[in-house]
Design an enzyme around this catalytic site. Structure first.
Site, PDB file in Angstrom:
ATOM      1  CE  LYS A  22      -6.082  52.853 -27.420  1.00  0.00           C
ATOM      2  NZ  LYS A  22      -5.160  52.026 -26.632  1.00  0.00           N
ATOM      3  CG  ASN A  23      -7.245  52.541 -23.437  1.00  0.00           C
ATOM      4  OD1 ASN A  23      -6.958  51.903 -24.456  1.00  0.00           O
ATOM      5  ND2 ASN A  23      -6.494  53.512 -22.972  1.00  0.00           N
ATOM      6  CB  CYS A 115       5.484  49.746 -26.304  1.00  0.00           C
ATOM      7  SG  CYS A 115       4.979  50.784 -24.959  1.00  0.00           S
ATOM      8  NE  ARG A 120       2.592  50.259 -21.523  1.00  0.00           N
ATOM      9  CZ  ARG A 120       1.663  50.510 -22.442  1.00  0.00           C
ATOM     10  NH1 ARG A 120       2.028  50.809 -23.670  1.00  0.00           N
ATOM     11  NH2 ARG A 120       0.383  50.425 -22.134  1.00  0.00           N
ATOM     12  CG  ASP A 303      -3.390  57.171 -21.947  1.00  0.00           C
ATOM     13  OD1 ASP A 303      -4.274  56.297 -21.837  1.00  0.00           O
ATOM     14  OD2 ASP A 303      -2.186  56.931 -21.843  1.00  0.00           O
ATOM     15  NE  ARG A 395      -1.546  50.316 -31.425  1.00  0.00           N
ATOM     16  CZ  ARG A 395      -0.739  49.720 -30.555  1.00  0.00           C
ATOM     17  NH1 ARG A 395       0.555  49.903 -30.641  1.00  0.00           N
ATOM     18  NH2 ARG A 395      -1.222  48.961 -29.608  1.00  0.00           N
TER      19      ARG A 395
HETATM   20  C1  EPZ Z   1      -3.230  51.147 -19.718  1.00  0.00           C
HETATM   21  O1  EPZ Z   1      -2.002  50.528 -20.028  1.00  0.00           O
HETATM   22  C2  EPZ Z   1      -3.672  51.863 -20.987  1.00  0.00           C
HETATM   23  N1  EPZ Z   1      -3.860  50.897 -22.072  1.00  0.00           N
HETATM   24  C3  EPZ Z   1      -2.627  52.901 -21.393  1.00  0.00           C
HETATM   25  O2  EPZ Z   1      -3.136  53.609 -22.516  1.00  0.00           O
HETATM   26  C4  EPZ Z   1      -2.454  53.888 -20.248  1.00  0.00           C
HETATM   27  O3  EPZ Z   1      -1.432  54.802 -20.583  1.00  0.00           O
HETATM   28  C5  EPZ Z   1      -2.076  53.136 -18.965  1.00  0.00           C
HETATM   29  O4  EPZ Z   1      -3.072  52.124 -18.680  1.00  0.00           O
HETATM   30  C6  EPZ Z   1      -1.977  54.064 -17.760  1.00  0.00           C
HETATM   31  O5  EPZ Z   1      -3.183  54.734 -17.578  1.00  0.00           O
HETATM   32  C7  EPZ Z   1      -5.030  50.209 -22.132  1.00  0.00           C
HETATM   33  O6  EPZ Z   1      -5.906  50.366 -21.302  1.00  0.00           O
HETATM   34  C8  EPZ Z   1      -5.171  49.246 -23.271  1.00  0.00           C
HETATM   35  P1  EPZ Z   1      -0.491  50.102 -16.368  1.00  0.00           P
HETATM   36  P2  EPZ Z   1      -1.371  49.447 -18.992  1.00  0.00           P
HETATM   37  O7  EPZ Z   1      -0.403  48.635 -16.152  1.00  0.00           O
HETATM   38  O8  EPZ Z   1      -2.441  48.662 -18.362  1.00  0.00           O
HETATM   39  C9  EPZ Z   1       3.832  49.667 -14.443  1.00  0.00           C
HETATM   40  C10 EPZ Z   1      -3.094  54.522 -24.657  1.00  0.00           C
HETATM   41  O9  EPZ Z   1      -2.465  55.503 -25.034  1.00  0.00           O
HETATM   42  N2  EPZ Z   1       3.516  48.230 -14.316  1.00  0.00           N
HETATM   43  O10 EPZ Z   1      -1.477  50.895 -15.590  1.00  0.00           O
HETATM   44  O11 EPZ Z   1      -0.296  48.728 -19.713  1.00  0.00           O
HETATM   45  C11 EPZ Z   1       4.005  50.077 -15.891  1.00  0.00           C
HETATM   46  O12 EPZ Z   1       5.346  49.844 -16.313  1.00  0.00           O
HETATM   47  C12 EPZ Z   1      -2.430  53.506 -23.770  1.00  0.00           C
HETATM   48  O13 EPZ Z   1      -4.313  54.300 -24.897  1.00  0.00           O
HETATM   49  C13 EPZ Z   1       4.446  47.384 -13.723  1.00  0.00           C
HETATM   50  O14 EPZ Z   1       5.513  47.807 -13.309  1.00  0.00           O
HETATM   51  O15 EPZ Z   1      -0.710  50.411 -17.913  1.00  0.00           O
HETATM   52  C14 EPZ Z   1       3.673  51.548 -15.867  1.00  0.00           C
HETATM   53  O16 EPZ Z   1       4.838  52.260 -15.473  1.00  0.00           O
HETATM   54  C15 EPZ Z   1      -0.943  53.769 -23.644  1.00  0.00           C
HETATM   55  N3  EPZ Z   1       4.149  46.054 -13.597  1.00  0.00           N
HETATM   56  C16 EPZ Z   1       2.621  51.658 -14.762  1.00  0.00           C
HETATM   57  O17 EPZ Z   1       2.718  50.439 -14.001  1.00  0.00           O
HETATM   58  C17 EPZ Z   1       2.964  45.531 -14.049  1.00  0.00           C
HETATM   59  O18 EPZ Z   1       2.747  44.302 -13.899  1.00  0.00           O
HETATM   60  C18 EPZ Z   1       1.204  51.787 -15.279  1.00  0.00           C
HETATM   61  O19 EPZ Z   1       0.974  50.713 -16.163  1.00  0.00           O
HETATM   62  C19 EPZ Z   1       2.033  46.414 -14.654  1.00  0.00           C
HETATM   63  C20 EPZ Z   1       2.328  47.746 -14.768  1.00  0.00           C
END
Ligand code: EPZ
Length: 416
Positions: A22-23, A115, A120, A303, A395
């Site tokens: 998915k990701n 969410c 996020r 995850d 999902r």
């Molecule tokens: C991706 O989400 C994945 N989703 C998530 O999987 C996964 O948990 C996550 O990466 C971490 O590995 C997809 O790939 C579609 P991040 P993403 O930006 O990109 C902070 C699942 O279960 N952050 O790496 O949204 C954020 O708040 C889903 O399949 C900022 O502060 O995650 C978080 O604490 C859930 N500012 C951390 O970084 C930003 O601009 C990691 O978020 C961006 C992120």
């Protein structure tokens, strides 16, 4: 809203085929915005988030049709507006920001709400795109982005964000000049996206490492590509073998991308190894708790946190689970406690004391991976469990009840 009714206590045995990731599929689908010419994507999983993404792409001007287990995409006249009613259901929609700005210099994307697992924010995405020449206004909860032509920049992320890294790679491949991205996320799904874009003519180096260099080109062609297997689905089924004391063979399992997960599961007592048939997971021995801290790749993936916690609930001894990525990713804990688990939360840490048996109970899913952990606990529990609101599960897991029932589980999907 459907629910699962699960009869627990049945050791799983047999073979499960791992679906496409998915990701990896989500960013690769959004990358089609960048391309001239038809795109054939294979191994795309049948998931709600994929359907949402295809619906959103259709609104943005990209026609699609399913063919075998693949999708053919054709880019038409692009529209910059990603509507709120779609974006609010899937925060990955923010991944259309980089491609739209790179392709048509405009993007109007509803700000993804927080969410269940945390706020996020997307501040890192916006800061990096501004460094590349974009400007943003916030109007009625929408991000309105504009630029003449994106240009390369030297960007340093405050934290290794997966979505941020993906958005900037997609923005940079058509920008003027070179972009250097430091403190980039290293997840395998990012490497899959970059490999797909390279197959379309993009110039990208260092993907999978913390520093990525991208030379912008003037245009990218369509291509045929097969998406990688889903490492989190595979890890979830490894835990399913462990929690039921069973033995599974996983076909198409990306074992080499599950190093941290396999190390912890082996330390708990699972036997995991490659055979001619696929990856064998043998959990017929005793299990012991371990300590786990979630970290960016190649660390232990957030995850998989809820899933390994479910396994620890019935393992010997005690273990500590620390969630360092998201601020609210323990929604499964109260539900596991309803099934007899002994867990104590202290801030970002949860202390788990294994018990001999979990008891079946009605429990509530709250987010994708929490739902998976409740299904896993239901497989192990004595008697019957009900997992409510399994739309969360749909999902990210393709036909999970069919896959598990085919190896000895007893899960009924009940329409409510
Ligand atoms: C991706 O989400 C994945 N989703 C998530 O999987 C996964 O948990 C996550 O990466 C971490 O590995 C997809 O790939 C579609 P991040 P993403 O930006 O990109 C902070 C699942 O279960 N952050 O790496 O949204 C954020 O708040 C889903 O399949 C900022 O502060 O995650 C978080 O604490 C859930 N500012 C951390 O970084 C930003 O601009 C990691 O978020 C961006 C992120």
């Amino acid at each position: 809203m459907d629910k699962f009714v699960i009869e627990g206590g049945r050791p799983l045995a047999g073979k499960i085929k791992i679906s496409g990731s998915k990701n990896a599929a989500l960013p690769i689908l959004f990358a089609s915005i960048l391309l001239d010419g038809p795109i054939q994507l294979n191994n795309i999983p049948e998931l709600c988030d994929i359907k949402t993404t295809l619906h959103l792409l259709d609104i943005l001007g990209i026609k699609y049709n399913y063919e075998n287990s693949g999708v053919i995409l054709t880019v038409g006249t692009l529209n910059p507006e990603a509507p709120y009613e779609l974006v609010r259901t899937m925060r990955a929609s923010v991944l259309c920001l980089g491609p739209l700005l790179a392709r048509i210099g405009r993007a109007n994307v509803a700000l993804p709400g927080g969410c269940a697992i945390g706020a996020r924010p997307v501040d890192q995405h916006l800061k990096a795109l501004e460094a590349m020449g974009a400007s943003f206004d916030l109007e009625d909860g929408n991000i309105i982005g504009k630029c003449d032509k994106l240009h390369g920049a030297h960007i340093h992320f405050d934290m290794p964000t997966v979505g941020g890294t993906e958005n900037i790679i997609m923005a940079a491949v058509l920008a003027d000049g070179e972009t250097i991205l430091e403190n980039a996320a290293r997840e395998p799904e990012i490497v899959d996206l970059a490999n797909f874009l390279v197959s379309c003519g993009a110039k990208i180096e260092g993907h999978g490492e913390s520093v990525i260099r991208i030379q912008g080109v003037t245009a990218l062609r369509g291509s045929r590509y097969s998406v990688m297997a889903d490492r989190i689905e595979a890890g979830t089924f490894m835990v399913a073998a462990g929690i039921t004391g069973g033995k599974l063979v996983l076909e198409n399992c990306p074992l080499e991308k599950l190093g941290a997960v396999v190390a912890k599961l082996k330390a708990m007592g699972l036997k995991i190894g490659k055979t001619d048939e696929g990856t064998e997971v043998d959990a017929t021995g005793n299990l012991s708790c371990v300590n786990v801290k979630t970290e960016p790749y190649p660390g232990f993936p957030t995850d998989m946190q809820a899933q390994i916690m479910a396994l620890m609930c019935i393992a010997d001894g005690e273990g500590e689970v620390e969630e360092s990525i998201f601020e609210n990713r323990f929604m499964h804990v109260q539900e596991l406690i309803r099934m007899g688990a002994q867990i104590r939360i202290a801030g970002k840490k949860a202390n788990v004391k294994g018990v001999r048996k979990l008891e079946g109970a009605p429990v509530m899913a709250s987010d994708l991976r929490a739902s998976a952990s409740l299904v896993l606990a239901g497989l192990a529990a004595r008697g019957e469990s009900e997992v409510l609101r399994i739309y969360h599960l749909d999902r990210g897991y393709e036909h999970i009840e069919n896959k598990l029932n085919a190896v000895g589980a007893c899960i009924k999907r009940v329409k409510q």
